[in-house]
Scaffold this active site. Structure first.
Site, mmCIF file in Angstrom:
data_model
loop_
_atom_site.group_PDB
_atom_site.id
_atom_site.type_symbol
_atom_site.label_atom_id
_atom_site.label_comp_id
_atom_site.label_asym_id
_atom_site.label_seq_id
_atom_site.Cartn_x
_atom_site.Cartn_y
_atom_site.Cartn_z
ATOM 1 N N ARG A 40 0.806 -1.217 0.000
ATOM 2 C CA ARG A 40 0.000 0.000 0.000
ATOM 3 C C ARG A 40 0.843 1.271 0.000
ATOM 4 O O ARG A 40 0.390 2.346 0.361
ATOM 5 C CB ARG A 40 -0.953 0.001 1.197
ATOM 6 C CG ARG A 40 -1.962 -1.130 1.083
ATOM 7 C CD ARG A 40 -2.940 -1.163 2.220
ATOM 8 N NE ARG A 40 -3.681 -2.420 2.218
ATOM 9 C CZ ARG A 40 -4.693 -2.683 1.400
ATOM 10 N NH1 ARG A 40 -5.125 -1.775 0.541
ATOM 11 N NH2 ARG A 40 -5.301 -3.848 1.452
ATOM 12 N N HIS A 70 3.015 -11.024 -5.447
ATOM 13 C CA HIS A 70 1.865 -10.214 -5.850
ATOM 14 C C HIS A 70 2.289 -8.754 -5.848
ATOM 15 O O HIS A 70 2.900 -8.284 -4.889
ATOM 16 C CB HIS A 70 0.690 -10.444 -4.901
ATOM 17 C CG HIS A 70 -0.622 -9.921 -5.411
ATOM 18 N ND1 HIS A 70 -0.827 -8.591 -5.675
ATOM 19 C CD2 HIS A 70 -1.771 -10.546 -5.748
ATOM 20 C CE1 HIS A 70 -2.065 -8.431 -6.131
ATOM 21 N NE2 HIS A 70 -2.663 -9.595 -6.189
ATOM 22 N N TYR A 73 -0.998 -2.994 -4.767
ATOM 23 C CA TYR A 73 -2.360 -2.613 -5.183
ATOM 24 C C TYR A 73 -2.404 -1.220 -5.790
ATOM 25 O O TYR A 73 -3.384 -0.841 -6.417
ATOM 26 C CB TYR A 73 -3.299 -2.656 -3.969
ATOM 27 C CG TYR A 73 -3.519 -4.038 -3.417
ATOM 28 C CD1 TYR A 73 -3.666 -5.131 -4.277
ATOM 29 C CD2 TYR A 73 -3.582 -4.262 -2.044
ATOM 30 C CE1 TYR A 73 -3.873 -6.404 -3.776
ATOM 31 C CE2 TYR A 73 -3.788 -5.540 -1.538
ATOM 32 C CZ TYR A 73 -3.924 -6.601 -2.408
ATOM 33 O OH TYR A 73 -4.124 -7.858 -1.913
ATOM 34 N N HIS A 110 -2.719 -6.911 -10.971
ATOM 35 C CA HIS A 110 -4.065 -6.521 -11.390
ATOM 36 C C HIS A 110 -3.909 -5.704 -12.678
ATOM 37 O O HIS A 110 -3.106 -4.763 -12.698
ATOM 38 C CB HIS A 110 -4.738 -5.680 -10.302
ATOM 39 C CG HIS A 110 -4.957 -6.432 -9.027
ATOM 40 N ND1 HIS A 110 -5.457 -5.854 -7.898
ATOM 41 C CD2 HIS A 110 -4.748 -7.736 -8.713
ATOM 42 C CE1 HIS A 110 -5.549 -6.770 -6.931
ATOM 43 N NE2 HIS A 110 -5.120 -7.914 -7.402
ATOM 44 N N GLU A 145 -4.138 -10.911 -13.256
ATOM 45 C CA GLU A 145 -5.194 -11.536 -12.464
ATOM 46 C C GLU A 145 -6.570 -11.200 -13.009
ATOM 47 O O GLU A 145 -6.858 -10.047 -13.341
ATOM 48 C CB GLU A 145 -5.077 -11.085 -10.995
ATOM 49 C CG GLU A 145 -6.114 -11.746 -10.098
ATOM 50 C CD GLU A 145 -5.830 -11.560 -8.608
ATOM 51 O OE1 GLU A 145 -4.805 -10.949 -8.250
ATOM 52 O OE2 GLU A 145 -6.651 -12.045 -7.816
ATOM 53 N N ASP A 179 -8.591 -15.997 -10.087
ATOM 54 C CA ASP A 179 -9.044 -15.847 -8.712
ATOM 55 C C ASP A 179 -10.495 -16.312 -8.671
ATOM 56 O O ASP A 179 -11.351 -15.753 -9.359
ATOM 57 C CB ASP A 179 -8.909 -14.375 -8.282
ATOM 58 C CG ASP A 179 -9.267 -14.159 -6.824
ATOM 59 O OD1 ASP A 179 -10.367 -14.569 -6.415
ATOM 60 O OD2 ASP A 179 -8.456 -13.565 -6.087
ATOM 61 N N HIS A 182 -13.056 -13.700 -7.696
ATOM 62 C CA HIS A 182 -13.226 -12.680 -8.728
ATOM 63 C C HIS A 182 -14.026 -13.178 -9.927
ATOM 64 O O HIS A 182 -14.923 -12.474 -10.396
ATOM 65 C CB HIS A 182 -11.857 -12.184 -9.218
ATOM 66 C CG HIS A 182 -11.033 -11.536 -8.146
ATOM 67 N ND1 HIS A 182 -9.746 -11.109 -8.359
ATOM 68 C CD2 HIS A 182 -11.310 -11.241 -6.853
ATOM 69 C CE1 HIS A 182 -9.268 -10.579 -7.235
ATOM 70 N NE2 HIS A 182 -10.186 -10.657 -6.318
ATOM 71 N N HIS A 216 -5.834 -18.277 -7.351
ATOM 72 C CA HIS A 216 -6.164 -17.799 -6.010
ATOM 73 C C HIS A 216 -7.450 -18.474 -5.566
ATOM 74 O O HIS A 216 -8.472 -18.355 -6.245
ATOM 75 C CB HIS A 216 -6.357 -16.274 -6.009
ATOM 76 C CG HIS A 216 -5.083 -15.514 -6.177
ATOM 77 N ND1 HIS A 216 -5.056 -14.178 -6.519
ATOM 78 C CD2 HIS A 216 -3.797 -15.900 -6.026
ATOM 79 C CE1 HIS A 216 -3.790 -13.772 -6.573
ATOM 80 N NE2 HIS A 216 -3.009 -14.804 -6.292
ATOM 81 N N ASP A 229 -15.471 -7.321 -5.039
ATOM 82 C CA ASP A 229 -14.269 -8.062 -4.674
ATOM 83 C C ASP A 229 -14.229 -8.203 -3.154
ATOM 84 O O ASP A 229 -13.571 -7.433 -2.471
ATOM 85 C CB ASP A 229 -13.039 -7.305 -5.201
ATOM 86 C CG ASP A 229 -11.745 -8.055 -4.962
ATOM 87 O OD1 ASP A 229 -11.776 -9.137 -4.348
ATOM 88 O OD2 ASP A 229 -10.694 -7.539 -5.386
ATOM 89 N N HIS A 231 -13.536 -11.139 -0.473
ATOM 90 C CA HIS A 231 -13.157 -12.535 -0.230
ATOM 91 C C HIS A 231 -13.819 -13.076 1.031
ATOM 92 O O HIS A 231 -14.006 -12.344 1.999
ATOM 93 C CB HIS A 231 -11.642 -12.661 -0.054
ATOM 94 C CG HIS A 231 -10.860 -12.199 -1.240
ATOM 95 N ND1 HIS A 231 -9.504 -12.321 -1.329
ATOM 96 C CD2 HIS A 231 -11.244 -11.625 -2.412
ATOM 97 C CE1 HIS A 231 -9.082 -11.837 -2.480
ATOM 98 N NE2 HIS A 231 -10.130 -11.396 -3.148
ATOM 99 N N GLU A 261 -6.166 -16.450 -0.282
ATOM 100 C CA GLU A 261 -6.085 -15.023 0.106
ATOM 101 C C GLU A 261 -7.333 -14.692 0.912
ATOM 102 O O GLU A 261 -7.961 -13.666 0.706
ATOM 103 C CB GLU A 261 -6.069 -14.130 -1.134
ATOM 104 C CG GLU A 261 -4.878 -14.252 -2.043
ATOM 105 C CD GLU A 261 -5.051 -13.394 -3.297
ATOM 106 O OE1 GLU A 261 -6.153 -13.382 -3.886
ATOM 107 O OE2 GLU A 261 -4.081 -12.739 -3.677
HETATM 108 ZN ZN ZN Z 1 -9.660 -9.996 -4.594
HETATM 109 MN MN MN Z 2 -6.560 -12.665 -5.891
HETATM 110 MN MN MN Z 3 -4.923 -9.824 -6.437
#
Ligand code: ZN
Ligand code: MN
Ligand code: MN
Length: 280
Positions: A40, A70, A73, A110, A145, A179, A182, A216, A229, A231, A261
Protein backbone atom coordinates in the site's frame (compact mmCIF):
# COMPACT_ATOMS: atom_id res chain seq x y z
CA UNK A 1 0.38 -36.93 -6.73
CA UNK A 2 -1.32 -35.86 -3.54
CA UNK A 3 2.02 -35.08 -1.99
CA UNK A 4 3.17 -32.91 -4.88
CA UNK A 5 0.19 -30.63 -4.85
CA UNK A 6 1.20 -26.94 -4.80
CA UNK A 7 -1.06 -25.43 -2.17
CA UNK A 8 -0.66 -22.62 0.30
CA UNK A 9 -1.45 -19.06 1.20
CA UNK A 10 -0.34 -15.46 1.03
CA UNK A 11 2.18 -14.95 3.83
CA UNK A 12 3.78 -11.85 5.31
CA UNK A 13 7.35 -10.59 4.79
CA UNK A 14 7.07 -8.09 7.65
CA UNK A 15 9.60 -10.08 9.69
CA UNK A 16 11.84 -10.83 6.72
CA UNK A 17 11.75 -12.77 3.46
CA UNK A 18 13.13 -15.91 5.09
CA UNK A 19 10.47 -15.66 7.81
CA UNK A 20 7.79 -15.82 5.14
CA UNK A 21 9.11 -19.25 4.19
CA UNK A 22 9.06 -20.30 7.83
CA UNK A 23 5.50 -19.06 8.29
CA UNK A 24 4.40 -20.88 5.16
CA UNK A 25 5.92 -24.12 6.38
CA UNK A 26 4.35 -23.73 9.79
CA UNK A 27 0.84 -23.53 8.34
CA UNK A 28 1.33 -26.43 5.93
CA UNK A 29 2.10 -24.68 2.63
CA UNK A 30 3.90 -26.22 -0.34
CA UNK A 31 3.37 -22.95 -2.24
CA UNK A 32 3.29 -19.37 -0.98
CA UNK A 33 2.57 -15.89 -2.26
CA UNK A 34 4.30 -12.78 -0.93
CA UNK A 35 4.48 -9.06 -1.54
CA UNK A 36 8.12 -8.12 -2.12
CA UNK A 37 7.47 -4.69 -0.55
CA UNK A 38 4.63 -2.93 1.22
CA UNK A 39 1.56 -3.32 -0.97
CA UNK A 40 0.00 0.00 0.00
CA UNK A 41 2.98 2.28 -0.44
CA UNK A 42 5.09 3.32 -3.43
CA UNK A 43 8.20 3.09 -1.34
CA UNK A 44 10.48 0.05 -1.49
CA UNK A 45 13.37 -0.45 0.90
CA UNK A 46 16.40 -1.92 -0.83
CA UNK A 47 16.84 -5.68 -0.42
CA UNK A 48 20.29 -6.57 0.87
CA UNK A 49 22.39 -9.40 -0.55
CA UNK A 50 22.15 -11.05 2.82
CA UNK A 51 18.34 -11.00 2.72
CA UNK A 52 18.40 -12.55 -0.73
CA UNK A 53 20.86 -15.20 0.38
CA UNK A 54 18.84 -16.07 3.49
CA UNK A 55 15.61 -16.24 1.52
CA UNK A 56 17.06 -18.57 -1.10
CA UNK A 57 18.69 -20.75 1.53
CA UNK A 58 15.48 -21.05 3.59
CA UNK A 59 13.51 -21.85 0.48
CA UNK A 60 15.92 -24.54 -0.62
CA UNK A 61 15.71 -26.27 2.75
CA UNK A 62 11.92 -26.08 2.98
CA UNK A 63 8.87 -27.97 1.77
CA UNK A 64 7.83 -24.88 -0.23
CA UNK A 65 8.12 -25.80 -3.89
CA UNK A 66 6.63 -22.69 -5.46
CA UNK A 67 6.78 -18.98 -4.66
CA UNK A 68 4.75 -16.35 -6.46
CA UNK A 69 4.78 -12.62 -5.76
CA UNK A 70 1.87 -10.21 -5.85
CA UNK A 71 2.39 -6.65 -7.04
CA UNK A 72 1.31 -3.57 -5.09
CA UNK A 73 -2.36 -2.61 -5.18
CA UNK A 74 -1.36 0.94 -6.07
CA UNK A 75 -0.04 0.04 -9.51
CA UNK A 76 -2.39 1.01 -12.32
CA UNK A 77 -0.80 0.82 -15.75
CA UNK A 78 -4.11 1.84 -17.30
CA UNK A 79 -4.65 4.99 -15.28
CA UNK A 80 -5.83 8.11 -17.10
CA UNK A 81 -3.76 10.17 -14.65
CA UNK A 82 -0.28 10.59 -16.15
CA UNK A 83 1.35 10.94 -12.75
CA UNK A 84 -0.09 7.62 -11.53
CA UNK A 85 0.77 5.89 -14.79
CA UNK A 86 4.39 7.03 -14.49
CA UNK A 87 4.65 5.96 -10.86
CA UNK A 88 3.07 2.62 -11.75
CA UNK A 89 5.59 1.89 -14.49
CA UNK A 90 8.49 2.73 -12.19
CA UNK A 91 7.01 0.68 -9.37
CA UNK A 92 6.36 -2.39 -11.52
CA UNK A 93 9.95 -2.25 -12.76
CA UNK A 94 11.16 -2.15 -9.17
CA UNK A 95 8.97 -5.14 -8.32
CA UNK A 96 10.19 -7.16 -11.30
CA UNK A 97 13.77 -6.40 -10.29
CA UNK A 98 13.08 -7.58 -6.76
CA UNK A 99 11.44 -10.77 -8.02
CA UNK A 100 14.39 -11.51 -10.29
CA UNK A 101 16.83 -10.98 -7.43
CA UNK A 102 14.82 -13.26 -5.17
CA UNK A 103 14.41 -15.85 -7.93
CA UNK A 104 10.61 -15.58 -7.97
CA UNK A 105 9.34 -16.61 -11.42
CA UNK A 106 5.81 -15.14 -11.30
CA UNK A 107 4.51 -11.69 -10.37
CA UNK A 108 0.71 -11.45 -10.13
CA UNK A 109 -0.61 -8.08 -11.27
CA UNK A 110 -4.06 -6.52 -11.39
CA UNK A 111 -4.42 -5.40 -15.02
CA UNK A 112 -5.63 -1.88 -14.20
CA UNK A 113 -8.60 0.44 -13.87
CA UNK A 114 -9.71 2.91 -16.51
CA UNK A 115 -11.15 5.53 -14.11
CA UNK A 116 -12.87 7.68 -16.73
CA UNK A 117 -11.14 6.98 -20.01
CA UNK A 118 -13.03 3.84 -21.03
CA UNK A 119 -12.00 0.18 -21.17
CA UNK A 120 -10.70 0.11 -24.72
CA UNK A 121 -8.18 2.88 -24.21
CA UNK A 122 -7.17 1.49 -20.83
CA UNK A 123 -6.47 -1.96 -22.24
CA UNK A 124 -4.29 -0.52 -25.01
CA UNK A 125 -2.38 1.59 -22.50
CA UNK A 126 -1.78 -1.41 -20.21
CA UNK A 127 -0.46 -3.44 -23.14
CA UNK A 128 1.82 -0.64 -24.32
CA UNK A 129 3.27 -0.17 -20.84
CA UNK A 130 3.71 -3.89 -20.21
CA UNK A 131 5.46 -4.27 -23.54
CA UNK A 132 8.05 -1.60 -22.84
CA UNK A 133 8.60 -2.73 -19.23
CA UNK A 134 8.97 -6.43 -20.03
CA UNK A 135 11.63 -5.80 -22.65
CA UNK A 136 14.02 -5.33 -19.75
CA UNK A 137 13.19 -8.52 -17.84
CA UNK A 138 13.54 -12.10 -18.89
CA UNK A 139 13.32 -14.20 -15.72
CA UNK A 140 10.13 -13.13 -13.97
CA UNK A 141 6.82 -13.30 -15.81
CA UNK A 142 3.69 -11.28 -15.17
CA UNK A 143 0.43 -13.10 -14.40
CA UNK A 144 -2.53 -10.82 -15.05
CA UNK A 145 -5.19 -11.54 -12.46
CA UNK A 146 -8.81 -12.01 -13.47
CA UNK A 147 -10.77 -9.31 -11.64
CA UNK A 148 -14.29 -9.04 -10.22
CA UNK A 149 -14.88 -5.96 -12.34
CA UNK A 150 -15.40 -3.75 -9.30
CA UNK A 151 -15.36 -0.03 -10.04
CA UNK A 152 -13.60 0.59 -13.33
CA UNK A 153 -11.28 -2.41 -13.17
CA UNK A 154 -10.65 -4.23 -16.42
CA UNK A 155 -9.83 -7.93 -16.59
CA UNK A 156 -13.25 -9.21 -15.56
CA UNK A 157 -13.63 -10.93 -18.91
CA UNK A 158 -11.16 -13.54 -20.13
CA UNK A 159 -11.23 -11.74 -23.48
CA UNK A 160 -9.78 -8.61 -21.90
CA UNK A 161 -6.77 -10.51 -20.58
CA UNK A 162 -6.37 -12.12 -23.96
CA UNK A 163 -6.57 -8.71 -25.62
CA UNK A 164 -3.81 -7.28 -23.44
CA UNK A 165 -1.59 -10.26 -24.21
CA UNK A 166 -2.27 -10.20 -27.90
CA UNK A 167 -1.39 -6.50 -28.12
CA UNK A 168 2.04 -7.22 -26.61
CA UNK A 169 5.14 -8.30 -28.48
CA UNK A 170 6.34 -9.61 -25.12
CA UNK A 171 3.27 -11.82 -24.77
CA UNK A 172 5.34 -14.86 -23.82
CA UNK A 173 6.25 -13.05 -20.63
CA UNK A 174 2.58 -12.51 -19.77
CA UNK A 175 0.32 -15.15 -18.28
CA UNK A 176 -2.81 -15.19 -16.17
CA UNK A 177 -3.94 -15.87 -12.63
CA UNK A 178 -7.46 -17.13 -11.92
CA UNK A 179 -9.04 -15.85 -8.71
CA UNK A 180 -12.12 -17.93 -7.87
CA UNK A 181 -13.82 -15.13 -5.92
CA UNK A 182 -13.23 -12.68 -8.73
CA UNK A 183 -14.43 -14.82 -11.63
CA UNK A 184 -17.54 -15.84 -9.66
CA UNK A 185 -18.30 -12.19 -8.85
CA UNK A 186 -17.58 -11.24 -12.46
CA UNK A 187 -20.30 -13.62 -13.61
CA UNK A 188 -18.47 -16.81 -14.53
CA UNK A 189 -20.59 -19.55 -13.04
CA UNK A 190 -18.64 -22.20 -11.13
CA UNK A 191 -21.39 -23.32 -8.77
CA UNK A 192 -22.17 -26.71 -10.32
CA UNK A 193 -19.89 -29.34 -11.88
CA UNK A 194 -21.40 -28.51 -15.29
CA UNK A 195 -20.97 -24.74 -15.04
CA UNK A 196 -17.49 -25.18 -13.56
CA UNK A 197 -16.47 -27.35 -16.48
CA UNK A 198 -17.88 -24.85 -18.95
CA UNK A 199 -16.09 -21.90 -17.35
CA UNK A 200 -12.73 -23.69 -17.26
CA UNK A 201 -13.17 -24.83 -20.85
CA UNK A 202 -13.89 -21.23 -21.75
CA UNK A 203 -10.77 -20.00 -19.98
CA UNK A 204 -8.63 -22.59 -21.74
CA UNK A 205 -10.12 -21.71 -25.11
CA UNK A 206 -9.61 -17.96 -24.69
CA UNK A 207 -6.41 -17.65 -22.65
CA UNK A 208 -4.85 -21.09 -22.92
CA UNK A 209 -3.84 -23.52 -20.19
CA UNK A 210 -0.13 -22.96 -20.70
CA UNK A 211 -0.63 -19.29 -19.84
CA UNK A 212 -2.18 -20.06 -16.47
CA UNK A 213 0.46 -19.36 -13.82
CA UNK A 214 -1.42 -19.34 -10.51
CA UNK A 215 -4.84 -19.81 -8.94
CA UNK A 216 -6.16 -17.80 -6.01
CA UNK A 217 -8.54 -19.88 -3.93
CA UNK A 218 -11.03 -17.53 -2.33
CA UNK A 219 -14.69 -17.87 -1.48
CA UNK A 220 -16.92 -14.86 -2.17
CA UNK A 221 -18.90 -12.87 0.41
CA UNK A 222 -21.03 -11.39 -2.34
CA UNK A 223 -23.37 -13.01 -4.85
CA UNK A 224 -22.66 -14.47 -8.24
CA UNK A 225 -22.30 -11.63 -10.74
CA UNK A 226 -22.14 -8.97 -8.01
CA UNK A 227 -18.94 -7.44 -9.49
CA UNK A 228 -17.72 -7.01 -5.90
CA UNK A 229 -14.27 -8.06 -4.67
CA UNK A 230 -15.02 -9.39 -1.20
CA UNK A 231 -13.16 -12.54 -0.23
CA UNK A 232 -14.60 -15.07 2.21
CA UNK A 233 -12.99 -18.05 3.88
CA UNK A 234 -13.51 -21.37 2.12
CA UNK A 235 -17.00 -22.68 2.82
CA UNK A 236 -18.10 -19.38 4.39
CA UNK A 237 -19.19 -17.60 1.22
CA UNK A 238 -21.38 -18.05 -1.84
CA UNK A 239 -19.19 -20.51 -3.74
CA UNK A 240 -20.06 -24.14 -2.98
CA UNK A 241 -17.37 -26.16 -1.21
CA UNK A 242 -17.79 -28.71 -3.98
CA UNK A 243 -16.26 -26.22 -6.45
CA UNK A 244 -13.01 -26.17 -4.48
CA UNK A 245 -13.02 -29.95 -4.53
CA UNK A 246 -13.35 -29.82 -8.31
CA UNK A 247 -10.39 -27.43 -8.56
CA UNK A 248 -8.23 -29.51 -6.22
CA UNK A 249 -8.86 -32.57 -8.38
CA UNK A 250 -8.76 -30.87 -11.78
CA UNK A 251 -6.01 -32.50 -13.84
CA UNK A 252 -5.53 -29.25 -15.75
CA UNK A 253 -4.33 -27.57 -12.59
CA UNK A 254 -2.17 -30.25 -11.01
CA UNK A 255 1.04 -28.23 -11.49
CA UNK A 256 -0.42 -24.78 -10.83
CA UNK A 257 0.25 -23.13 -7.45
CA UNK A 258 -3.00 -22.63 -5.54
CA UNK A 259 -2.96 -19.79 -3.05
CA UNK A 260 -5.43 -18.75 -0.36
CA UNK A 261 -6.09 -15.02 0.11
CA UNK A 262 -8.95 -15.45 2.54
CA UNK A 263 -9.65 -12.78 5.16
CA UNK A 264 -9.19 -14.60 8.47
CA UNK A 265 -5.57 -15.69 8.30
CA UNK A 266 -5.75 -17.78 11.47
CA UNK A 267 -7.96 -20.13 9.44
CA UNK A 268 -5.20 -20.87 6.91
CA UNK A 269 -3.95 -24.10 8.55
CA UNK A 270 -7.49 -25.46 8.73
CA UNK A 271 -8.30 -24.42 5.17
CA UNK A 272 -5.10 -25.92 3.79
CA UNK A 273 -5.83 -29.17 5.59
CA UNK A 274 -9.39 -29.17 4.29
CA UNK A 275 -8.31 -28.52 0.69
CA UNK A 276 -5.58 -31.13 0.86
CA UNK A 277 -8.08 -33.67 2.15
CA UNK A 278 -10.30 -33.01 -0.86
CA UNK A 279 -7.64 -34.42 -3.21
CA UNK A 280 -8.61 -37.93 -4.23
ZN1 ZN B 1 -9.66 -10.00 -4.59
MN1 MN C 1 -6.56 -12.67 -5.89
MN1 MN D 1 -4.92 -9.82 -6.44
Amino acid sequence: MKKNILLGAHVSISKGFDKAIEEGEKIGCTAIQIFTKSNRSWFAKKISDEEIENFKESLKNSQIKSVVAHASYLINLGSSKKEIEKKSIKSLETELERCEKLGIPILVLHPGAHLNQGEEKCIKQIAKNLDSILKKYSKTKIALETTAGQGTNVGYKFEQIKKIRSLCKQKNKIGACIDTCHIFSAGYNISTPESYKKTIKNFIKIIGLRNLKAIHLNDSKTDFGSRKDRHANIGKGKIPKKTFELIMNDKHFSKIPKILETPIKSEYPKEIKLLRKMVK
